[in-house]
Design a protein around this motif. Structure first.
Motif, PDB file in Angstrom:
ATOM      1  N   GLU A   1       0.820  -1.207   0.000  1.00  0.00           N
ATOM      2  CA  GLU A   1       0.000   0.000   0.000  1.00  0.00           C
ATOM      3  C   GLU A   1       0.855   1.259   0.000  1.00  0.00           C
ATOM      4  OE1 GLU A   1      -2.740   0.529   3.288  1.00  0.00           O
ATOM      5  OE2 GLU A   1      -3.557   2.371   2.421  1.00  0.00           O
ATOM      6  N   VAL A   2       0.427   2.244  -0.778  1.00  0.00           N
ATOM      7  CA  VAL A   2       1.094   3.545  -0.787  1.00  0.00           C
ATOM      8  C   VAL A   2       0.073   4.588  -0.362  1.00  0.00           C
ATOM      9  CG1 VAL A   2       2.094   5.352  -2.251  1.00  0.00           C
ATOM     10  CG2 VAL A   2       2.820   2.976  -2.541  1.00  0.00           C
ATOM     11  N   ILE A   3       0.396   5.336   0.682  1.00  0.00           N
ATOM     12  CA  ILE A   3      -0.470   6.427   1.141  1.00  0.00           C
ATOM     13  C   ILE A   3       0.152   7.743   0.689  1.00  0.00           C
ATOM     14  CG2 ILE A   3      -1.471   7.587   3.159  1.00  0.00           C
ATOM     15  CD1 ILE A   3      -1.037   4.866   4.665  1.00  0.00           C
ATOM     16  N   ILE A   4      -0.540   8.471  -0.160  1.00  0.00           N
ATOM     17  CA  ILE A   4       0.000   9.754  -0.634  1.00  0.00           C
ATOM     18  C   ILE A   4      -0.392  10.846   0.365  1.00  0.00           C
ATOM     19  CG2 ILE A   4       0.061  11.423  -2.531  1.00  0.00           C
ATOM     20  CD1 ILE A   4      -0.700   9.131  -4.424  1.00  0.00           C
ATOM     21  N   ALA A   5       0.621  11.451   0.980  1.00  0.00           N
ATOM     22  CA  ALA A   5       0.359  12.459   2.028  1.00  0.00           C
ATOM     23  C   ALA A   5       1.045  13.777   1.690  1.00  0.00           C
ATOM     24  CB  ALA A   5       0.827  11.926   3.379  1.00  0.00           C
ATOM     25  N   THR A   6       0.858  14.232   0.451  1.00  0.00           N
ATOM     26  CA  THR A   6       1.410  15.538   0.067  1.00  0.00           C
ATOM     27  C   THR A   6       0.547  16.633   0.688  1.00  0.00           C
ATOM     28  OG1 THR A   6       0.125  15.351  -1.957  1.00  0.00           O
ATOM     29  CG2 THR A   6       2.436  14.739  -2.097  1.00  0.00           C
ATOM     30  N   ASP A   7       1.047  17.873   0.669  1.00  0.00           N
ATOM     31  CA  ASP A   7       0.304  18.984   1.275  1.00  0.00           C
ATOM     32  C   ASP A   7      -1.025  19.220   0.556  1.00  0.00           C
ATOM     33  OD1 ASP A   7       2.119  19.597   3.253  1.00  0.00           O
ATOM     34  OD2 ASP A   7       3.197  21.081   2.047  1.00  0.00           O
ATOM     35  N   PRO A   8      -2.086  19.620   1.287  1.00  0.00           N
ATOM     36  CA  PRO A   8      -3.371  19.895   0.643  1.00  0.00           C
ATOM     37  C   PRO A   8      -3.400  21.274  -0.010  1.00  0.00           C
ATOM     38  CG  PRO A   8      -3.591  20.122   3.018  1.00  0.00           C
ATOM     39  CD  PRO A   8      -2.156  19.745   2.753  1.00  0.00           C
ATOM     40  N   ASN A   9      -2.396  21.592  -0.828  1.00  0.00           N
ATOM     41  CA  ASN A   9      -2.406  22.855  -1.579  1.00  0.00           C
ATOM     42  C   ASN A   9      -2.218  22.536  -3.068  1.00  0.00           C
ATOM     43  OD1 ASN A   9       0.316  22.237  -1.870  1.00  0.00           O
ATOM     44  ND2 ASN A   9       0.934  23.600  -0.200  1.00  0.00           N
ATOM     45  N   ILE A  10      -2.131  23.540  -3.907  1.00  0.00           N
ATOM     46  CA  ILE A  10      -2.083  23.307  -5.362  1.00  0.00           C
ATOM     47  C   ILE A  10      -0.919  22.396  -5.754  1.00  0.00           C
ATOM     48  CG2 ILE A  10      -1.792  24.413  -7.626  1.00  0.00           C
ATOM     49  CD1 ILE A  10      -3.242  26.861  -6.502  1.00  0.00           C
ATOM     50  N   GLU A  11       0.286  22.697  -5.247  1.00  0.00           N
ATOM     51  CA  GLU A  11       1.461  21.916  -5.618  1.00  0.00           C
ATOM     52  C   GLU A  11       1.343  20.479  -5.114  1.00  0.00           C
ATOM     53  OE1 GLU A  11       1.712  24.848  -3.903  1.00  0.00           O
ATOM     54  OE2 GLU A  11       2.115  26.104  -5.653  1.00  0.00           O
ATOM     55  N   GLY A  12       0.862  20.339  -3.881  1.00  0.00           N
ATOM     56  CA  GLY A  12       0.711  19.004  -3.294  1.00  0.00           C
ATOM     57  C   GLY A  12      -0.320  18.176  -4.049  1.00  0.00           C
ATOM     58  N   GLU A  13      -1.422  18.828  -4.447  1.00  0.00           N
ATOM     59  CA  GLU A  13      -2.484  18.125  -5.187  1.00  0.00           C
ATOM     60  C   GLU A  13      -1.963  17.686  -6.558  1.00  0.00           C
ATOM     61  OE1 GLU A  13      -5.985  17.645  -4.330  1.00  0.00           O
ATOM     62  OE2 GLU A  13      -5.340  18.157  -2.297  1.00  0.00           O
ATOM     63  N   ALA A  14      -1.201  18.586  -7.208  1.00  0.00           N
ATOM     64  CA  ALA A  14      -0.652  18.256  -8.530  1.00  0.00           C
ATOM     65  C   ALA A  14       0.291  17.067  -8.424  1.00  0.00           C
ATOM     66  CB  ALA A  14       0.090  19.471  -9.095  1.00  0.00           C
ATOM     67  N   THR A  15       1.102  17.054  -7.363  1.00  0.00           N
ATOM     68  CA  THR A  15       2.049  15.963  -7.159  1.00  0.00           C
ATOM     69  C   THR A  15       1.298  14.659  -6.890  1.00  0.00           C
ATOM     70  OG1 THR A  15       3.492  17.617  -6.150  1.00  0.00           O
ATOM     71  CG2 THR A  15       4.108  15.317  -5.842  1.00  0.00           C
ATOM     72  N   ALA A  16       0.243  14.739  -6.074  1.00  0.00           N
ATOM     73  CA  ALA A  16      -0.559  13.549  -5.747  1.00  0.00           C
ATOM     74  C   ALA A  16      -1.203  12.975  -7.000  1.00  0.00           C
ATOM     75  CB  ALA A  16      -1.625  13.909  -4.713  1.00  0.00           C
ATOM     76  N   THR A  17      -1.754  13.851  -7.843  1.00  0.00           N
ATOM     77  CA  THR A  17      -2.397  13.416  -9.079  1.00  0.00           C
ATOM     78  C   THR A  17      -1.378  12.728  -9.994  1.00  0.00           C
ATOM     79  OG1 THR A  17      -3.822  15.339  -8.875  1.00  0.00           O
ATOM     80  CG2 THR A  17      -3.869  14.195 -10.987  1.00  0.00           C
ATOM     81  N   TYR A  18      -0.195  13.325 -10.082  1.00  0.00           N
ATOM     82  CA  TYR A  18       0.878  12.746 -10.902  1.00  0.00           C
ATOM     83  C   TYR A  18       1.249  11.357 -10.387  1.00  0.00           C
ATOM     84  CZ  TYR A  18       5.342  12.234 -13.298  1.00  0.00           C
ATOM     85  OH  TYR A  18       6.374  11.753 -14.066  1.00  0.00           O
ATOM     86  N   LEU A  19       1.399  11.234  -9.071  1.00  0.00           N
ATOM     87  CA  LEU A  19       1.777   9.943  -8.473  1.00  0.00           C
ATOM     88  C   LEU A  19       0.687   8.900  -8.697  1.00  0.00           C
ATOM     89  CD1 LEU A  19       3.402  11.017  -5.075  1.00  0.00           C
ATOM     90  CD2 LEU A  19       4.570  10.083  -7.071  1.00  0.00           C
ATOM     91  N   GLN A  20      -0.589   9.297  -8.516  1.00  0.00           N
ATOM     92  CA  GLN A  20      -1.712   8.365  -8.713  1.00  0.00           C
ATOM     93  C   GLN A  20      -1.645   7.752 -10.108  1.00  0.00           C
ATOM     94  OE1 GLN A  20      -4.653  11.244  -6.566  1.00  0.00           O
ATOM     95  NE2 GLN A  20      -5.897   9.658  -7.522  1.00  0.00           N
ATOM     96  N   ARG A  21      -1.337   8.620 -11.095  1.00  0.00           N
ATOM     97  CA  ARG A  21      -1.267   8.156 -12.483  1.00  0.00           C
ATOM     98  C   ARG A  21      -0.095   7.170 -12.664  1.00  0.00           C
ATOM     99  NH1 ARG A  21      -0.010  12.658 -15.720  1.00  0.00           N
ATOM    100  NH2 ARG A  21      -1.572  13.806 -14.537  1.00  0.00           N
ATOM    101  N   MET A  22       1.046   7.499 -12.046  1.00  0.00           N
ATOM    102  CA  MET A  22       2.243   6.655 -12.151  1.00  0.00           C
ATOM    103  C   MET A  22       2.018   5.276 -11.515  1.00  0.00           C
ATOM    104  SD  MET A  22       4.853   8.302 -13.584  1.00  0.00           S
ATOM    105  CE  MET A  22       6.379   7.586 -12.939  1.00  0.00           C
TER     106      MET A  22
END
Lengths: 199, 199
Positions: free
Chosen positions: B137-158
């Motif tokens: 399991e991978v839990i994505i815990a980036t910051d809840p701001n624009i940059e963090g959300e963009a990073t989370a979305t990128y990781l989800q796709r990867m």
């Protein structure tokens, strides 16, 4: 909690004035990401200040010798003395280039709440300096706040009857400000100290 | 301008993040008035951090050895990985005592304005770690701001189609807050993520 050295640095930084836990952490990670050379320079600057800087034996300003560079400057007028609270006030006044006399740094202001009385300031040293008869004018330039005013009033009383001209900095409107935003006390002082510009 | 060493220290302090000229001056005079011992300790803490602290070769967290103390701890669950932006996020999550897995520190978030792209983050290292099949399991815990959300979305796709459970931290109302003061986005997320508590 971080591992050893990072937490140690955060703790040490957190002791500095105006540096809270969040800032301490931010600075610690900045340091971690900086070049070793830059960090060494900061560490060196810290220890150098303690090793090299002392207080001028004449005026109490910061100095790197027995006397500060203002006290040893032969171009300064030794008959006029400006009394300030802290060395940083000397820097501010020097920046105006308006004053060519010498300084006397009190090392603070009278503040009964913090337990600072006249005997904790360099007032005895001031009286000794004035004792040799060379000084003709004393300009009191303490901060325009409660502690500064109390200190100025105390000094005025001490200097009375010594045959020395005593003056205080003018109170009034700050240049560049709007009348609208001036507080009532400042505006009141500006009226009180108004200058006639024509007959 | 102050004399040599004081001005040097003010200049060096002024380079730190969040320390403006006024704070630098205030800290410099604080240092000047401190015990030499205390100043030496701060200077030592600065150089020690650069000398002793590095980044864990496994997760990218701060460490004083090749691996950080979490990565070498046998009690941690190696099948669950929490992906965060910075080492300070590890500290914050550890404080909750909710998570017993391991971490992966990206070293930032995707930020096109500052020129930070996916290739500047430790995403390649993350993919290599996931490649050995141990992580479930991978839990994505980036910051809840624009940059963090963009990073989370990128990781989800990867991470899609790798047979690994991917989750993100819940969005919602902060505990202890007032509903009245919640912003609309947070309140919207709280509705969206509402949990049924009875049938």
């Amino acid at each position: 909690m971080y591992e050893g050295a990072v937490q140690d640095l955060i703790d040490e930084l957190g002791r500095l004035p105006g540096v809270g836990p969040k800032s301490a952490q931010r600075i610690a990670f900045y340091v971690l990401a900086s070049e070793t050379e830059d960090v060494t320079r900061l560490a060196h600057a810290l220890t150098e200040v303690k090793a090299r800087v002392r207080f001028c034996e004449v005026c109490g300003n910061v100095a790197e010798a027995e006397r500060c560079r203002i006290c040893v400057d032969p171009r300064r007028d030794e008959t006029v003395l400006c009394v300030v609270e802290e060395p940083k006030d000397v820097v501010v006044i020097e920046r105006t280039r308006e004053f060519r006399g010498c300084y006397h740094v009190l090392g603070g202001a009278i503040n009964p709440i913090d337990g600072v009385g006249p005997e904790d300031l360099r007032i005895r040293e001031l009286m000794t300096r004035l004792g040799d008869g060379q000084i003709e004018e004393v300009i009191i330039a303490t901060d325009p706040n409660i502690e500064g005013e109390a200190t100025a009033t105390y000094l005025q009383r001490m200097l009375r009857g010594m045959g020395i001209a005593v003056s205080r900095l003018a109170s009034g409107l700050p240049v560049g400000g709007d009348l609208e935003y001036a507080d009532e006390v400042t505006l009141g002082r500006a009226f009180e100290g108004r200058r006639r510009v024509s007959d």
